[in-house]
Motif scaffolding. Structure first.
Motif, PDB file in Angstrom:
ATOM      1  N   ASP A 220       0.499  -0.852  -0.340  1.00 50.86           N
ATOM      2  CA  ASP A 220       0.095  -0.290   0.253  1.00 50.86           C
ATOM      3  C   ASP A 220       0.701   1.533  -0.094  1.00 50.86           C
ATOM      4  N   LEU A 221       2.360   1.393   0.038  1.00 48.87           N
ATOM      5  CA  LEU A 221       2.900   2.218   0.646  1.00 48.87           C
ATOM      6  C   LEU A 221       3.203   2.947  -0.482  1.00 48.87           C
ATOM      7  N   ARG A 222       3.197   2.416  -1.817  1.00 50.16           N
ATOM      8  CA  ARG A 222       2.944   3.236  -3.289  1.00 50.16           C
ATOM      9  C   ARG A 222       1.724   4.043  -2.987  1.00 50.16           C
ATOM     10  N   ASP A 223       0.766   3.893  -2.900  1.00 54.71           N
ATOM     11  CA  ASP A 223      -0.670   4.075  -3.226  1.00 54.71           C
ATOM     12  C   ASP A 223      -1.081   5.084  -2.510  1.00 54.71           C
ATOM     13  N   LEU A 224      -0.060   5.692  -1.012  1.00 51.27           N
ATOM     14  CA  LEU A 224      -0.168   6.552   0.079  1.00 51.27           C
ATOM     15  C   LEU A 224      -0.005   7.452  -0.482  1.00 51.27           C
ATOM     16  N   LYS A 225      -0.258   8.757  -0.573  1.00 51.75           N
ATOM     17  CA  LYS A 225       0.140  10.138  -0.173  1.00 51.75           C
ATOM     18  C   LYS A 225       0.795   9.862   1.736  1.00 51.75           C
ATOM     19  N   VAL A 226       1.799  11.000   1.899  1.00 57.94           N
ATOM     20  CA  VAL A 226       2.302  11.784   2.961  1.00 57.94           C
ATOM     21  C   VAL A 226       0.905  12.390   3.617  1.00 57.94           C
ATOM     22  N   GLU A 227      -0.227  12.853   2.773  1.00 61.65           N
ATOM     23  CA  GLU A 227      -1.302  13.413   3.937  1.00 61.65           C
ATOM     24  C   GLU A 227      -1.961  12.466   3.958  1.00 61.65           C
ATOM     25  N   ASP A 228      -1.677  11.816   4.023  1.00 59.69           N
ATOM     26  CA  ASP A 228      -3.339  10.390   3.727  1.00 59.69           C
ATOM     27  C   ASP A 228      -2.744   9.859   5.603  1.00 59.69           C
ATOM     28  N   ILE A 229      -1.388  10.236   5.713  1.00 55.58           N
ATOM     29  CA  ILE A 229      -0.674   9.188   7.307  1.00 55.58           C
ATOM     30  C   ILE A 229       0.706  10.419   8.547  1.00 55.58           C
ATOM     31  N   MET A 230      -0.639  11.815   7.719  1.00 57.52           N
ATOM     32  CA  MET A 230       0.220  12.578   8.596  1.00 57.52           C
ATOM     33  C   MET A 230      -0.499  13.008   9.549  1.00 57.52           C
ATOM     34  N   VAL A 231       0.110  13.020  10.571  1.00 59.28           N
ATOM     35  CA  VAL A 231      -0.465  14.259  11.950  1.00 59.28           C
ATOM     36  C   VAL A 231      -0.808  15.253  11.611  1.00 59.28           C
ATOM     37  N   HIS A 232      -2.005  15.364  11.625  1.00 56.75           N
ATOM     38  CA  HIS A 232      -2.534  17.211  11.230  1.00 56.75           C
ATOM     39  C   HIS A 232      -2.357  17.853  12.433  1.00 56.75           C
ATOM     40  N   ARG A 233      -2.079  19.234  11.390  1.00 58.59           N
ATOM     41  CA  ARG A 233      -1.330  20.742  12.140  1.00 58.59           C
ATOM     42  C   ARG A 233      -2.301  20.383  13.635  1.00 58.59           C
ATOM     43  N   THR A 234      -3.250  20.691  13.610  1.00 59.60           N
ATOM     44  CA  THR A 234      -3.699  20.864  14.963  1.00 59.60           C
ATOM     45  C   THR A 234      -4.095  19.646  16.146  1.00 59.60           C
ATOM     46  N   LYS A 235      -3.048  18.838  15.906  1.00 58.36           N
ATOM     47  CA  LYS A 235      -2.338  17.302  16.924  1.00 58.36           C
ATOM     48  C   LYS A 235      -1.463  17.605  17.166  1.00 58.36           C
ATOM     49  N   MET A 236      -0.516  18.279  16.083  1.00 53.33           N
ATOM     50  CA  MET A 236       0.708  18.660  16.649  1.00 53.33           C
ATOM     51  C   MET A 236       0.965  19.013  17.773  1.00 53.33           C
ATOM     52  N   GLU A 237       2.093  18.985  18.742  1.00 55.18           N
ATOM     53  CA  GLU A 237       3.221  19.469  19.827  1.00 55.18           C
ATOM     54  C   GLU A 237       3.773  20.654  19.158  1.00 55.18           C
ATOM     55  N   THR A 238       4.078  21.077  19.794  1.00 57.39           N
ATOM     56  CA  THR A 238       4.821  22.695  18.730  1.00 57.39           C
ATOM     57  C   THR A 238       5.146  23.132  20.224  1.00 57.39           C
ATOM     58  N   LEU A 239       6.085  23.907  20.010  1.00 55.62           N
ATOM     59  CA  LEU A 239       7.266  24.738  21.136  1.00 55.62           C
ATOM     60  C   LEU A 239       7.017  26.385  20.407  1.00 55.62           C
ATOM     61  N   ASN A 240       6.921  27.358  21.078  1.00 54.26           N
ATOM     62  CA  ASN A 240       6.887  28.962  20.988  1.00 54.26           C
ATOM     63  C   ASN A 240       8.341  29.156  20.723  1.00 54.26           C
ATOM     64  N   ALA A 241       8.843  29.569  19.549  1.00 54.10           N
ATOM     65  CA  ALA A 241      10.123  30.129  19.587  1.00 54.10           C
ATOM     66  C   ALA A 241      10.928  31.393  20.691  1.00 54.10           C
ATOM     67  N   ASP A 242       9.624  31.926  20.670  1.00 52.28           N
ATOM     68  CA  ASP A 242       9.978  33.248  21.865  1.00 52.28           C
ATOM     69  C   ASP A 242       9.746  32.792  22.969  1.00 52.28           C
ATOM     70  N   ASP A 243       9.713  31.777  23.267  1.00 53.04           N
ATOM     71  CA  ASP A 243       8.835  31.418  25.027  1.00 53.04           C
ATOM     72  C   ASP A 243      10.717  31.794  25.249  1.00 53.04           C
ATOM     73  N   PRO A 244      10.547  31.710  27.002  1.00 50.45           N
ATOM     74  CA  PRO A 244      12.061  32.105  28.138  1.00 50.45           C
ATOM     75  C   PRO A 244      12.309  30.168  27.604  1.00 50.45           C
ATOM     76  N   PRO A 245      13.934  29.832  27.959  1.00 46.58           N
ATOM     77  CA  PRO A 245      14.063  28.637  28.250  1.00 46.58           C
ATOM     78  C   PRO A 245      13.111  27.765  29.283  1.00 46.58           C
ATOM     79  N   ASP A 246      12.993  28.648  30.481  1.00 44.29           N
ATOM     80  CA  ASP A 246      12.458  27.134  31.307  1.00 44.29           C
ATOM     81  C   ASP A 246      11.140  27.035  30.926  1.00 44.29           C
TER      82      ASP A 246
END
Length: 451
Positions: A220-246
């Motif tokens: 199935d790998l050749r028939d799937l696109k990365v959008e089919d199995i990616m983690v959607h942006r609404t479920k991503m864990e991210t960091l703010n670059a402007d937050d303090p280090p702690d």
């Protein structure tokens, strides 16, 4: 002309020399007809066995040193020549047997002998020269193919001149009609054949369901696109670059991932990716003083990939680039989500969890046969876990499938039936379906209905 002459001569001999008694010549003709029918059975059984034999098993046997398997594989390398020889030989013996039997029975019974010969030869050819040998050949394809290969090589050598003439005529006819080899179609046919073999062996119990899922996942790998199995942006864990280090360190400690995207100004503007190992290295260099950290100085540059990239291609890129995470962007360059090497591996082997992963309860089977599902659950994941067959051509998630089929955003309490499954909306948040109850139904209702 020749057949007529043989008929007249045989008829005259029987009428003049042996009017009523069975003669030696009649016995000889019957024996020759029996031999011809046996040859016809040989050609028919050989054709079925050679075409039905397992190429993979024969290839493995040849690698192990089997001379018989090598002969069969050599025959199968030129299927046109093999089939041409078999058809030529089969038609020669069948026509010869029919001509002899017709001549014999006309001599014995007159013109009505033609009808007798037709009935008798049809029964004999169908039963003993077609159905019976082909039935045996299908049941023992590999064994019979190995046995007949030497004889078939000899027959091909003997009939080679006649077969060559036939091949030339066929090639001339083919040149008059536009044709070309469709490599893509051949590749697809090979994939479909492998997939069909896996499913058949799984149904028969020779291959475990989990193993069949893994083998199918590779195809199935050749028939799937990365959008089919990616983690959607609404479920991503991210960091703010402007937050303090702690605060950044505190967020990393709460996260369950070792690689975390960093954004600036807006969550979709991913500017870097932080690896926890790089963070520990930087902390050690700063004598474990978090306030001295400059997060962006050791964060890595993000890698972006189009959402139309196939999963197989993305896997190759991961291996080539020696990276394990990529940000997925659409045609406008907007971040749609992220994909990791683990996401691709999970498409093959199923869910991968470690001691730090949060237990996933997005698919919750119930005692009454229904399944409670979060709206964000991928259709492929539900199909794999429940062994269902929901289509995933038009939507990636269960909620997306319901919305696509209903052509509306349903409300809690509504039920829909399509593709042989009943969907009940349990919860909704704004325009998002957050929870559903799904159950297979006995009858497929072609249109959605409201309860």
């Amino acid at each position: 002309m020749t057949a007529t002459l043989v008929t007249q001569v045989t008829s005259r001999r029987i009428e003049t020399r042996y009017p009523k008694a069975m003669s030696t010549e009649i016995i000889l003709v019957v024996v020759v007809i029996a031999i011809l029918l046996a040859l016809s059975a040989f050609f028919s059984g050989s054709e079925t066995a050679l075409t039905a034999a397992s190429r993979a098993r024969l290839h493995a046997m040849e690698i192990e040193g089997s001379e018989e398997a090598r002969r069969v594989n050599k025959l199968l390398e030129q299927p046109e020549r093999m089939i041409g020889t078999i058809l030529l030989g089969n038609n020669l013996v069948n026509i010869s047997a029919s001509a002899l039997s017709t001549s014999l029975l006309i001599g014995m019974f007159g013109e009505v002998g033609v009808a007798y010969a037709t009935v008798v030869m049809t029964i004999l050819v169908v039963i003993f020269s077609e159905v019976l040998p082909k039935t045996y050949a299908i049941a023992y394809a590999d064994r019979i193919a190995l046995a007949v290969a030497p004889l078939m090589q000899l027959v091909i050598s003997v009939l080679r001149p006649a077969v060559f003439v036939i091949e030339q005529v066929v090639n001339i006819v083919l040149k008059l009609t536009p044709s070309h080899l469709d490599d893509d179609a051949n590749i697809l046919a090979a994939h479909d054949e492998i997939r069909g073999t896996i499913e058949l062996q799984s149904k028969e119990g020779a291959v475990a369901r989990h193993d069949a899922d893994m083998l199918g996942g590779i195809l199935d790998l050749r028939d799937l696109k990365v959008e089919d199995i990616m983690v959607h942006r609404t479920k991503m864990e991210t960091l703010n670059a402007d937050d303090p280090p702690d605060r950044v360190v505190a967020e990393i400690l709460k996260a369950q991932y070792s690689r975390i995207p960093i954004w600036r100004e807006e969550p979709e503007n991913i500017v870097a990716v932080l690896h926890t190992k790089d963070l520990l290295t930087a902390l050690a260099e700063a004598d474990w003083d978090v306030s001295r950290l400059d997060i962006m100085s050791f964060a890595k540059k993000p890698w972006f990939t189009p959402d139309t990239t196939s999963v197989k291609e993305q896997l190759n890129q991961f291996l080539k680039q020696k990276q394990q995470m990529a940000m997925v962007v659409d045609e406008y360059g907007e971040v749609q989500g992220l994909i990791t090497l683990e996401d691709i591996l999970e498409e093959i082997v199923g869910q991968i969890a470690d001691e730090h992963d949060v237990h996933d309860t997005a698919i919750r089977p119930q005692a009454d046969g229904t399944v409670n599902v979060d709206g964000t659950v991928a259709i492929r994941d539900l199909n794999r876990q429940m062994d269902w067959g929901l289509p995933d051509d038009e939507a990636t998630t269960i909620a997306g499938l319901v919305i696509h089929e209903a052509q509306t955003i349903p409300e809690p309490g509504q039920t829909f039936t399509f593709h042989g499954y009943r969907f009940e909306i349990l919860r909704k948040s704004r325009n998002k379906i957050t929870a559903l109850r799904v159950k297979p139904v006995a009858e497929i209702v072609p249109t959605a209905r409201r309860a």
